[in-house]
Design an enzyme around this catalytic site. Structure first.
Site, short mmCIF file in Angstrom:
data_model
loop_
_atom_site.label_atom_id
_atom_site.label_comp_id
_atom_site.label_asym_id
_atom_site.label_seq_id
_atom_site.Cartn_x
_atom_site.Cartn_y
_atom_site.Cartn_z
N SER A 142 39.48 14.13 -82.92
CA SER A 142 38.83 13.41 -84.02
C SER A 142 38.81 14.31 -85.25
CB SER A 142 37.40 13.05 -83.61
OG SER A 142 36.65 12.70 -84.76
N TYR A 157 29.51 14.67 -79.09
CA TYR A 157 30.88 14.22 -79.38
C TYR A 157 31.63 15.30 -80.17
CZ TYR A 157 34.61 11.10 -81.15
OH TYR A 157 35.81 10.51 -81.46
#
Ligand SMILES: NC(=O)c1ccc[n+]([C@@H]2O[C@H](COP(=O)([O-])OP(=O)(O)OC[C@H]3O[C@@H](n4cnc5c(N)ncnc54)[C@H](OP(=O)(O)O)[C@@H]3O)[C@@H](O)[C@H]2O)c1
Length: 252
Positions: A142, A157
């Site tokens: 990401s 995350y």
């Protein structure tokens, strides 16, 4: 080079970016083992792959459960033959919420799905890839790793994606000269269930500014489609580059 005739394992292939990766691979003559927990979504993807004349094997498995993952991987190899392409795409964005009072076990559970499962698949499939002198490992990360302070309330995350990238780049260096490459793909902001989840379930759990950012991206239609993001990854797959971080195209 042509990837025709090769076999892949794609995690999170039931929807979103993973589904589009499987469809694009089918278009290149690559048979895919599709892994996720939702059988109905996997079977939809498999039908779509087969509708395009491709071959898909649906494997229901939970990445949080090492026994179920290892069973799925064994079936993939026994039914499709040696797996040359591993796309670790599945991930969880949970737990979301403030770090104050966070249960460490809940926080650490994201590591199992986002880091330990992808690494385990690579470790298990690497002997076959190295023996064949060819392999492709792509770990979907990401853009948050480039801006770790950007997703407030997404500490787990952010931590897992940074760990996944470090694992990938270190692995790439270790594999230098073997014909097996390992690269990171940052897919951009993509219109998927994960984005929808943050917009709905993230309210009051991620910071207001972070939530507003996700709402704006959706309202202003600046999200990539899953297909656009998947195709940008697929375009790099045949290259011999290794140890790189690939970014999705700009949506504009
Ligand atoms: N969408 C974005 O804007 C964005 C941005 C940056 C990075 N990413 C990354 O892109 C990747 C794909 O995300 P997406 O947006 O396409 O998400 P998505 O639409 O929510 O799809 C996630 C896929 O992963 C599977 N999955 C989740 N947890 C799993 C588990 N424990 N075991 C097995 N499969 C599991 C899901 O299936 P089941 O729930 O049925 O198991 C689903 O098939 C992820 O690595 C994500 O972090 C996405």
């Amino acid at each position: 080079m042509s990837l025709n005739g090769k076999a892949a394992l794609v995690t999170g292939a039931g929807r979103g970016i993973g589904r589009e990766i499987a469809l694009a691979l089918a278009g290149m003559g690559v048979a895919s083992a599709l892994v996720a927990r939702s059988a109905h979504e996997l079977s939809e993807t498999a039908d779509m792959v087969e509708g395009r004349g491709g071959k898909a094997l649906s494997l229901v498995a939970d990445l949080a459960d090492s026994a179920s993952l290892s069973k799925a991987m064994d079936r993939a190899v026994s039914e499709l033959g040696p797996i040359g392409i591993l796309v670790n795409n599945a991930a969880t964005v949970e737990p979301l919420g403030p770090s104050a009072g966070m249960d460490p076990a809940t926080w650490a559970s994201s590591l199992g799905i986002n880091v330990i499962a992808p690494a385990s698949l690579a470790f298990a499939l690497l002997p076959g890839m190295v023996e064949a002198g060819w392999g492709r490992i792509i770990n979907v990360s990401s853009g948050v790793v480039a801006r770790p302070g950007a997703m407030i309330g997404g500490n787990a995350y952010t931590m897992t994606k940074a760990a996944l990238e470090a694992h990938t780049l270190n692995l790439a260096a270790e594999l230098d000269g073997t014909g097996v490459t390992a690269n990171v793909y940052r897919p951009g902001s993509v219109d998927t269930a994960m984005q929808a989840f943050i917009r709905t379930e993230g309210k009051g759990r991620v910071s207001e500014a972070t939530h507003a950012h996700f709402m704006r991206n959706h309202e202003h239609k600046t999200l990539l489609t899953p297909e656009q993001s998947a195709l940008a990854l697929i375009a790099r797959l045949a290259s011999d580059a290794s140890g790189e971080i690939w970014d999705a195209p700009d949506p504009h």
